[in-house]
Design a protein around this motif. Structure first.
Motif, PDB file in Angstrom:
ATOM      1  N   UNK A 243       0.823  -1.216   0.000  1.00  0.00           N
ATOM      2  CA  UNK A 243       0.000   0.000   0.000  1.00  0.00           C
ATOM      3  C   UNK A 243       0.851   1.258   0.000  1.00  0.00           C
ATOM      4  N   UNK A 244       0.336   2.310  -0.654  1.00  0.00           N
ATOM      5  CA  UNK A 244       1.011   3.599  -0.740  1.00  0.00           C
ATOM      6  C   UNK A 244       0.026   4.687  -0.336  1.00  0.00           C
ATOM      7  N   UNK A 245       0.417   5.931  -0.555  1.00  0.00           N
ATOM      8  CA  UNK A 245      -0.467   7.040  -0.200  1.00  0.00           C
ATOM      9  C   UNK A 245      -1.749   7.034  -1.028  1.00  0.00           C
ATOM     10  N   UNK A 246      -1.730   6.382  -2.173  1.00  0.00           N
ATOM     11  CA  UNK A 246      -2.953   6.278  -2.967  1.00  0.00           C
ATOM     12  C   UNK A 246      -4.022   5.470  -2.245  1.00  0.00           C
ATOM     13  N   UNK A 247      -3.613   4.603  -1.290  1.00  0.00           N
ATOM     14  CA  UNK A 247      -4.561   3.799  -0.518  1.00  0.00           C
ATOM     15  C   UNK A 247      -4.914   4.431   0.818  1.00  0.00           C
ATOM     16  N   UNK A 248      -4.441   5.657   1.058  1.00  0.00           N
ATOM     17  CA  UNK A 248      -4.637   6.267   2.375  1.00  0.00           C
ATOM     18  C   UNK A 248      -6.104   6.559   2.663  1.00  0.00           C
ATOM     19  N   UNK A 249      -6.844   7.053   1.676  1.00  0.00           N
ATOM     20  CA  UNK A 249      -8.253   7.385   1.918  1.00  0.00           C
ATOM     21  C   UNK A 249      -9.052   6.150   2.297  1.00  0.00           C
ATOM     22  N   UNK A 250      -8.757   5.017   1.692  1.00  0.00           N
ATOM     23  CA  UNK A 250      -9.458   3.777   2.061  1.00  0.00           C
ATOM     24  C   UNK A 250      -9.154   3.406   3.510  1.00  0.00           C
ATOM     25  N   UNK A 251      -7.893   3.618   3.947  1.00  0.00           N
ATOM     26  CA  UNK A 251      -7.545   3.359   5.346  1.00  0.00           C
ATOM     27  C   UNK A 251      -8.313   4.286   6.283  1.00  0.00           C
ATOM     28  N   UNK A 252      -8.426   5.564   5.905  1.00  0.00           N
ATOM     29  CA  UNK A 252      -9.163   6.504   6.747  1.00  0.00           C
ATOM     30  C   UNK A 252     -10.642   6.154   6.793  1.00  0.00           C
ATOM     31  N   UNK A 278       6.484   6.397   0.113  1.00  0.00           N
ATOM     32  CA  UNK A 278       5.019   6.257   0.126  1.00  0.00           C
ATOM     33  C   UNK A 278       4.592   5.120   1.046  1.00  0.00           C
ATOM     34  N   UNK A 279       5.300   4.004   0.985  1.00  0.00           N
ATOM     35  CA  UNK A 279       4.933   2.883   1.860  1.00  0.00           C
ATOM     36  C   UNK A 279       5.125   3.242   3.323  1.00  0.00           C
ATOM     37  N   UNK A 281       5.087   6.268   4.695  1.00  0.00           N
ATOM     38  CA  UNK A 281       4.075   7.243   5.097  1.00  0.00           C
ATOM     39  C   UNK A 281       2.748   6.549   5.389  1.00  0.00           C
ATOM     40  N   UNK A 282       2.377   5.585   4.555  1.00  0.00           N
ATOM     41  CA  UNK A 282       1.137   4.846   4.787  1.00  0.00           C
ATOM     42  C   UNK A 282       1.200   4.098   6.116  1.00  0.00           C
ATOM     43  N   UNK A 283       2.327   3.430   6.391  1.00  0.00           N
ATOM     44  CA  UNK A 283       2.449   2.663   7.635  1.00  0.00           C
ATOM     45  C   UNK A 283       2.433   3.577   8.855  1.00  0.00           C
ATOM     46  N   UNK A 284       2.976   4.779   8.730  1.00  0.00           N
ATOM     47  CA  UNK A 284       2.938   5.723   9.859  1.00  0.00           C
ATOM     48  C   UNK A 284       1.494   6.048  10.218  1.00  0.00           C
ATOM     49  N   UNK A 285       0.693   6.406   9.224  1.00  0.00           N
ATOM     50  CA  UNK A 285      -0.713   6.728   9.485  1.00  0.00           C
ATOM     51  C   UNK A 285      -1.448   5.497  10.013  1.00  0.00           C
ATOM     52  N   UNK A 286      -1.171   4.344   9.445  1.00  0.00           N
ATOM     53  CA  UNK A 286      -1.844   3.121   9.881  1.00  0.00           C
ATOM     54  C   UNK A 286      -1.559   2.824  11.350  1.00  0.00           C
ATOM     55  N   UNK A 347      15.282   4.987   6.043  1.00  0.00           N
ATOM     56  CA  UNK A 347      15.259   5.765   4.802  1.00  0.00           C
ATOM     57  C   UNK A 347      15.662   7.216   5.057  1.00  0.00           C
ATOM     58  N   UNK A 348      16.333   7.474   6.195  1.00  0.00           N
ATOM     59  CA  UNK A 348      16.907   8.791   6.447  1.00  0.00           C
ATOM     60  C   UNK A 348      15.981   9.779   7.097  1.00  0.00           C
TER      61      UNK A 348
END
Length: 369
Positions: A243-252, A278-279, A281-286, A347-348
């Protein structure tokens, strides 16, 4: 030595014996001597590629005129090139014939030439100096080069074997972890999905049925994600995309269906990001939303993505939980956030999590985009 310099050196050295400075002076005209030195120079220039023309020129020059530098260099290249013992023996036999011919010509000419090249002691000394010693030097240098090449090859082979052993050990460990995750985690999540399905079928009201259906859907998605993780551990290239940021809205939306008021705000100019960014960032929100469910009783939560210069900043901030909410105190040192911080730092980036001034909790990460 560069080939041009080798040829020039051979030209100068070949003139020495012919003019009497390094041997017996020849009675031939100077142009003829220059031509002979020139031929020896060309043969020396070509010797690194093929040494036998220099050997022919050296044999003729040594036997006929007592010019020894060409046959000396030819002997060196013979030792550095010949691989088989019978080839070296054949070269020594041919060289012995050249020395014998030189002795015969020296005795026929007489005088200084006979004294220098035809007396037994001098003939032996010249043979050792111009043929045997250079030949042994070539053999020794070639042997050293072969030993170094063999040692280098052995070291490279050992290094490759070590890498292969390490890869096998990592593969075995990854397979073991994958088996344990499948046997333990997948089994329990599957049971959760089955119980959620049973609850949906026997739900006393529509709200409970929807909640059970949502739990079942989340469990099935967790099984899919687990399959992807196991595919990574097993080097399965056929796994689904992460999953990437494109899947963020579905997670929300999933969190909203569970009763959490979640808002999203994007700041700055959106631009393409690396897949790893992107991956992550998605995991952080998740992970942050998971902690809201666990510890904050479904408090209202704001998710913010900021594109600032060369960085992406992710902030997840939940408000103070309601007094009646069954929430526990936020635990910034939980294992989920620890693993997330390690993932961000790989990743820095940097990650900070802690209590917010309004009594809620904030997770903020900054990643080089």
């Amino acid at each position: 030595m560069p080939r041009v310099l080798l040829g020039l050196a051979m030209f100068a050295l070949s003139l020495g014996p012919a003019t009497g400075q390094l041997g017996v002076a020849s009675g031939l005209p100077l142009p003829v001597l220059l031509a002979i030195a020139g031929v020896a120079a060309v043969a020396a220039w070509h010797a690194p590629r093929a040494w036998w023309p220099l050997a022919v020129v050296g044999a003729a020059a040594y036997a006929g005129l007592g010019i020894w530098p060409p046959i000396m260099l030819a002997s060196y290249y013979a030792g550095a090139t010949l691989r088989r013992g019978r080839d070296v023996a054949a070269y020594l036999g041919a060289a012995a014939l050249v020395v014998a011919l030189s002795v015969a010509i020296g005795r026929a000419v007489g005088g200084e030439r006979e004294m220098v090249t035809a007396t037994p002691v001098n003939a032996l000394f010249m043979a050792l100096l111009t043929i045997v010693v250079p030949l042994l030097a070539g053999l020794w240098i070639r042997a050293r080069a072969e030993v170094r090449a063999a040692a280098r090859e052995r070291a490279e082979r050992l290094e490759q074997e070590q890498v292969m052993r390490a890869e096998r050990a990592r593969a075995h460990e990854r397979a073991r972890i994958a088996r344990e995750m499948h046997d333990v985690v997948a089994h329990r999540v599957s049971l959760m999905v089955l119980h959620a399905g049973a609850l949906e079928m026997r739900a006393p009201d529509d709200g409970t049925a929807r909640a059970a259906a949502l739990i079942g859907g989340i469990g099935r998605e967790a099984l899919t994600n687990l399959r992807d993780v196991l595919g990574v551990l097993r080097h399965d290239t056929s796994r689904d995309p992460q999953p990437t940021l494109a899947d963020l809205d579905r997670l929300l939306d999933q969190s909203r269906e569970l009763g959490i008021e979640v808002t999203r705000r994007d700041e700055g100019e959106r631009r393409p990001l690396r897949d790893a960014v992107e991956r992550t960032a998605y995991r952080i929100v998740q992970e942050a939303l998971t902690n809201v469910h666990k510890h904050s009783g479904g408090a209202p939560t704001a998710v913010t993505l900021r594109f600032e210069g060369a960085d992406l900043e992710i902030e997840v901030h939940n408000a103070r939980p309601a007094p009646t909410a069954p929430a526990t105190a936020p635990a910034p040192s939980g294992w989920g956030l620890v693993g997330l911080r390690e993932r961000v730092e790989l990743i820095g980036g940097t990650l900070a999590a802690g209590a917010a001034p309004d009594g809620g909790f904030r997770v903020r990460a900054r990643i080089p985009a």
